[in-house]
Scaffold this active site. Structure first.
Site, PDB file in Angstrom:
ATOM      1  N   GLY A  47       0.649  -1.131  -0.110  1.00  0.00           N
ATOM      2  CA  GLY A  47       0.132  -0.083  -0.076  1.00  0.00           C
ATOM      3  C   GLY A  47       1.060   1.382   0.080  1.00  0.00           C
ATOM      4  O   GLY A  47       2.202   1.107   0.001  1.00  0.00           O
ATOM      5  N   GLU A  65      -0.850   0.632  -7.190  1.00  0.00           N
ATOM      6  CA  GLU A  65      -0.182  -0.223  -6.137  1.00  0.00           C
ATOM      7  C   GLU A  65      -0.080  -1.754  -6.759  1.00  0.00           C
ATOM      8  O   GLU A  65       0.916  -2.430  -6.738  1.00  0.00           O
ATOM      9  CB  GLU A  65      -0.841  -0.417  -4.820  1.00  0.00           C
ATOM     10  CG  GLU A  65      -0.944   1.067  -4.220  1.00  0.00           C
ATOM     11  CD  GLU A  65       0.449   1.222  -3.534  1.00  0.00           C
ATOM     12  OE1 GLU A  65       1.225   0.365  -3.467  1.00  0.00           O
ATOM     13  OE2 GLU A  65       0.707   2.571  -3.175  1.00  0.00           O
ATOM     14  N   GLU A  69       3.150  -4.024  -7.749  1.00  0.00           N
ATOM     15  CA  GLU A  69       3.556  -5.082  -7.024  1.00  0.00           C
ATOM     16  C   GLU A  69       3.467  -6.386  -7.960  1.00  0.00           C
ATOM     17  O   GLU A  69       4.295  -7.318  -7.603  1.00  0.00           O
ATOM     18  CB  GLU A  69       2.658  -5.442  -5.935  1.00  0.00           C
ATOM     19  CG  GLU A  69       2.517  -4.242  -4.890  1.00  0.00           C
ATOM     20  CD  GLU A  69       3.974  -4.304  -3.963  1.00  0.00           C
ATOM     21  OE1 GLU A  69       4.665  -5.160  -3.879  1.00  0.00           O
ATOM     22  OE2 GLU A  69       3.944  -3.111  -3.330  1.00  0.00           O
ATOM     23  N   SER A  85      -9.084   5.816  12.014  1.00  0.00           N
ATOM     24  CA  SER A  85      -8.889   6.034  13.396  1.00  0.00           C
ATOM     25  C   SER A  85      -7.720   6.770  13.658  1.00  0.00           C
ATOM     26  O   SER A  85      -6.610   6.746  13.254  1.00  0.00           O
ATOM     27  CB  SER A  85      -8.893   4.804  14.439  1.00  0.00           C
ATOM     28  OG  SER A  85      -7.621   3.950  14.217  1.00  0.00           O
ATOM     29  N   GLU A 118      10.855  -6.806   0.278  1.00  0.00           N
ATOM     30  CA  GLU A 118      10.284  -7.903  -0.618  1.00  0.00           C
ATOM     31  C   GLU A 118       8.925  -8.234  -0.728  1.00  0.00           C
ATOM     32  O   GLU A 118       8.352  -7.822   0.365  1.00  0.00           O
ATOM     33  CB  GLU A 118      11.154  -9.121  -0.361  1.00  0.00           C
ATOM     34  CG  GLU A 118      11.269  -9.469   1.538  1.00  0.00           C
ATOM     35  CD  GLU A 118      11.933 -10.632   1.743  1.00  0.00           C
ATOM     36  OE1 GLU A 118      11.864 -11.555   1.182  1.00  0.00           O
ATOM     37  OE2 GLU A 118      12.715 -10.414   2.806  1.00  0.00           O
TER      38      GLU A 118
END
Lengths: 238, 238
Positions: A47, A65, A69, A85, A118
């Site tokens: 992320g 993203e 990846e 939060s 990684e």
DNA sequence: GTAATAGTGTCTCTTAGACAATATGCC
DNA sequence: GGCATATTGTCTAAGAGACACTATTAC
């Protein structure tokens, strides 16, 4: 600078992504080992921050993203939930918009993202996430698994875990791996047939030392329609 | 000041809320007339910024908005979806975490929020949102209606639209209003019975110029369990 | 032939929906 | 009784699952 419109400070907005695949008869999720603080060296979901200059939408950020990846830019991607939060990140109030993606194992080419040492596939065993993850990512992953299991029962998203051409046995196997239950063969085939979501591919077949199976491909025709008129009912254990 | 953790600017985070009720045999949504720019004087969903000092979580912010608008602090509240883009607000990149709530009409006490000139119930007719709303709120409302209609079919959330004590006919009527379809009476009762989600209240009844109906109350027992084993199948038109 | 998996057919049981019968109040 | 709505019961049809049968390949 920031782009706040109001008088109030705004939380930092991240996009995290839960990427599932099925490989070697196992449901797997893509994790990274964090290369920066906080949680340096610990496992986490991939992320990053929304990049206001490059991403026009939240989904753009999630797609970016995903491609960073896995190298994949067209597959099943769905917003999961938004976690926000004051506690979930030790640095302060944050919001994470989580997505989940399904990718076919044969299409993935793993590369490490910029803040990741990684990236690797982690097998999911059982129904609970029992291993630790950074931030609240264990909760996010748990929610993603539950969403996946729920949607597999009444939609056709599972096809996105298969290669372009697949057999009905492979399709059924995907269901059984995700649900960790055995499905009745004739019922499964009847309903796949009725749903009209797959189409046999011309003369092709696949070999073993047994009867070869008909190959099928996914048809996009029933966009978002219900797959099963009833929810799936799982085969009784003998 | 702001609380950004990264080097990047972060979008402004809002919480918007879609509050449904059923009143006079009609599904209604709470709207406000905006008292500030942008979209001054136009209709919108209630909402506002997350207040980092007061709200510990996103849900706290949603609950605060709900109570500000309706005076209700305990009812059905669920995160709907998160909308974020550079375009949805003319002032720049924003993220809106949308919630939807179901409230019983007899428990609401409308008050206008701080940035709202007035709050009122708007009737929803048909399956599409045809009237204009500020920002992308028409899309949010459309999504909320679809989520409500989808979840009503397989969960028991509709009880939150009823008063504490209700009859099975009233319960069924809620379904028919939301789905805009007629339900088969005996099937509905059979399944409500099997689901075990309601319990008859002692000797109480309610009058008309006909046979009075048994009053029921909701039992919280089947937390998040499926209401109906099959999805609801609607009565055929004669 | 055997082994192994693919694919199909039959039977039963559950349950939704149609439809109707009965119940209970007010007038 | 007559009307209106509540509540229950019966019948039928669709579909899921159990189970077993047939099909097709390699050896």
């Amino acid at each position: 600078m920031n782009s706040n419109l109001s008088l109030y400070p705004s939380p930092t907005v991240m996009v995290d992504i839960v990427i599932f695949t099925v490989e070697q008869d196992t449901l797997k999720v893509l994790l990274i080992k964090r290369g920066i603080e906080p949680f340096y060296g610990e496992n986490a979901l991939p992320g990053g921050s929304v990049q206001l200059e490059h991403d026009h939408t939240l989904e753009d950020a999630a797609k970016r993203e995903l491609e960073e990846e896995t190298g994949i830019n067209h597959t099943y991607l769905e917003q999961l939930y938004t976690y926000g939060s004051a506690q979930r990140d030790p640095r302060g109030w944050t919001v994470s918009v989580a997505y989940f993606a399904l990718v076919a194992a044969d299409e993935v080419r793993l590369k490490a993202g910029s803040d990741a040492a990684e990236a690797y596939w982690h097998s999911i065993q059982g129904h609970r996430v029992e291993f630790p993850l950074a931030f609240d990512h264990a909760i996010i992953l748990q929610d993603a698994i539950e969403r996946l299991r729920a949607k597999v029962e009444y939609t056709d998203i599972a096809v996105h875990l298969l290669p372009q051409a697949f057999t009905l046995s492979e399709f059924q196997r995907i269901y059984e791996i995700i649900m960790q239950e055995t499905l009745n063969k004739s019922s499964f085939r009847k309903r796949v047939d009725q749903a009209g979501i797959v189409k046999p591919i011309k003369g092709q077949m696949r070999t073993g030392s047994n009867r070869p199976a008909q190959l099928y491909r996914f048809t996009n025709t029933n966009n978002n329609r219900l797959f099963f008129p009833r929810s799936l009912v799982w085969a009784e254990k003998k």
